[in-house]
Design a protein around this motif. Sequence first.
Motif, PDB file in Angstrom:
ATOM      1  N   GLY A   1       0.804  -1.214   0.000  1.00 31.22           N
ATOM      2  CA  GLY A   1       0.000   0.000   0.000  1.00 31.22           C
ATOM      3  C   GLY A   1       0.836   1.263   0.000  1.00 31.22           C
ATOM      4  O   GLY A   1       0.328   2.352   0.267  1.00 31.22           O
ATOM      5  N   SER A   2       2.117   1.130  -0.299  1.00 31.22           N
ATOM      6  CA  SER A   2       3.038   2.265  -0.309  1.00 31.22           C
ATOM      7  C   SER A   2       3.889   2.201  -1.567  1.00 31.22           C
ATOM      8  O   SER A   2       4.632   1.235  -1.764  1.00 31.22           O
ATOM      9  N   ALA A   3       3.789   3.235  -2.399  1.00 34.93           N
ATOM     10  CA  ALA A   3       4.571   3.259  -3.634  1.00 34.93           C
ATOM     11  C   ALA A   3       6.056   3.438  -3.342  1.00 34.93           C
ATOM     12  O   ALA A   3       6.911   2.822  -3.984  1.00 34.93           O
ATOM     13  N   GLY A   4       6.371   4.287  -2.355  1.00 33.47           N
ATOM     14  CA  GLY A   4       7.772   4.507  -2.007  1.00 33.47           C
ATOM     15  C   GLY A   4       8.436   3.237  -1.513  1.00 33.47           C
ATOM     16  O   GLY A   4       9.558   2.902  -1.915  1.00 33.47           O
ATOM     17  N   GLU A   5       7.742   2.528  -0.616  1.00 32.63           N
ATOM     18  CA  GLU A   5       8.303   1.278  -0.106  1.00 32.63           C
ATOM     19  C   GLU A   5       8.361   0.214  -1.195  1.00 32.63           C
ATOM     20  O   GLU A   5       9.285  -0.602  -1.229  1.00 32.63           O
ATOM     21  N   ALA A   6       7.384   0.207  -2.080  1.00 28.46           N
ATOM     22  CA  ALA A   6       7.399  -0.755  -3.186  1.00 28.46           C
ATOM     23  C   ALA A   6       8.619  -0.528  -4.067  1.00 28.46           C
ATOM     24  O   ALA A   6       9.271  -1.480  -4.503  1.00 28.46           O
ATOM     25  N   GLU A   7       8.942   0.726  -4.328  1.00 26.60           N
ATOM     26  CA  GLU A   7      10.148   1.034  -5.109  1.00 26.60           C
ATOM     27  C   GLU A   7      11.394   0.537  -4.403  1.00 26.60           C
ATOM     28  O   GLU A   7      12.305  -0.022  -5.040  1.00 26.60           O
TER      29      GLU A   7
END
Length: 315
Positions: free
Chosen positions: A45-51
């Motif tokens: 649910g986090s784009a930054g963490e997914a990156e």
Amino acid sequence: MLSPGSSIVSPGGLSYARRVLQSEVAREFERQRPRLFSVAYRLLGSAGEAEDVVQDAFLRFNDADRAAIENLAAWLTKVVTNLCLNRLTSARARRERYVGPWLPEPVVTADSALGPLDTVEQRDSVSMAFLLLLERLTPPERAVFVLRECFGYRHREIAEILDLSESHCQQLHHRARQRIGEQRPRFSASRADGDRIARRFLAAARGGDIAALEKLLADDVVAWADGGGKATAARRPIRGVERVARYLGWMSWPVPDLTVLLTEINGQPGFVALVGAQVILVVVLEIRDGRITDIRIVANPDKLAFLASQLPDRD
């Protein structure tokens, strides 16, 4: 004659060969990157963490014995999924201490950043409503549910990814479906209808037309705002047509150098508000049967960085 241990490749040639190998490795990984990001985002649910997770996966791939990898896609999915599981455990504790409502990081999906969203089911699978439902699940349940429901993995494949038995994965999937129950979102508005309603909503809200705004809202409408203690936002959900319409009065306030962009966010119609080149908040609308049922506002600056990077350069 070559002496023992010598090489027929000159130092310059060896350096070139390494660069070629590294570029081939990078290209091979880049072909997998969009799918890996889609998996990681749905899990976190986090784009930054997914990156960050995808980048960690690349470093592991770069250091791995690639000759021993029989199925690259499966190997990378396993790495990414398990990296996400490690993060989910600590994320749950952080969210319990979060100031005000917690919402997922918004992502512009008009450019297929989260993969193909051609069908209603595909758009539903990246909606904020769906991601919030996933928060009810334990990390293993979430991993099984996402891999099965969103990416079509078989239980045998999921078992190999998670190093669990197939029967255990089936149990986790069954429990996840029970926890989510019948509340999985099913949005009926087409993209064209969603855009039309969103434009009417924006015109009414920006113009301070409370009566027009109320006509667009469902009787049980709820407005959620995520400021994370770092931006001004309501600390509790606002419910009901009249209260939500009054609450949205701030949208009519004059703001110098304000630009509002209508775009698709998490598969739903939404807006991005910028002051100059800085994104200050994002609004996502959920629409059922021609009425707006949920309004989700993300103002926490930490959650806007990825979306800001998706927008065209406005300098």
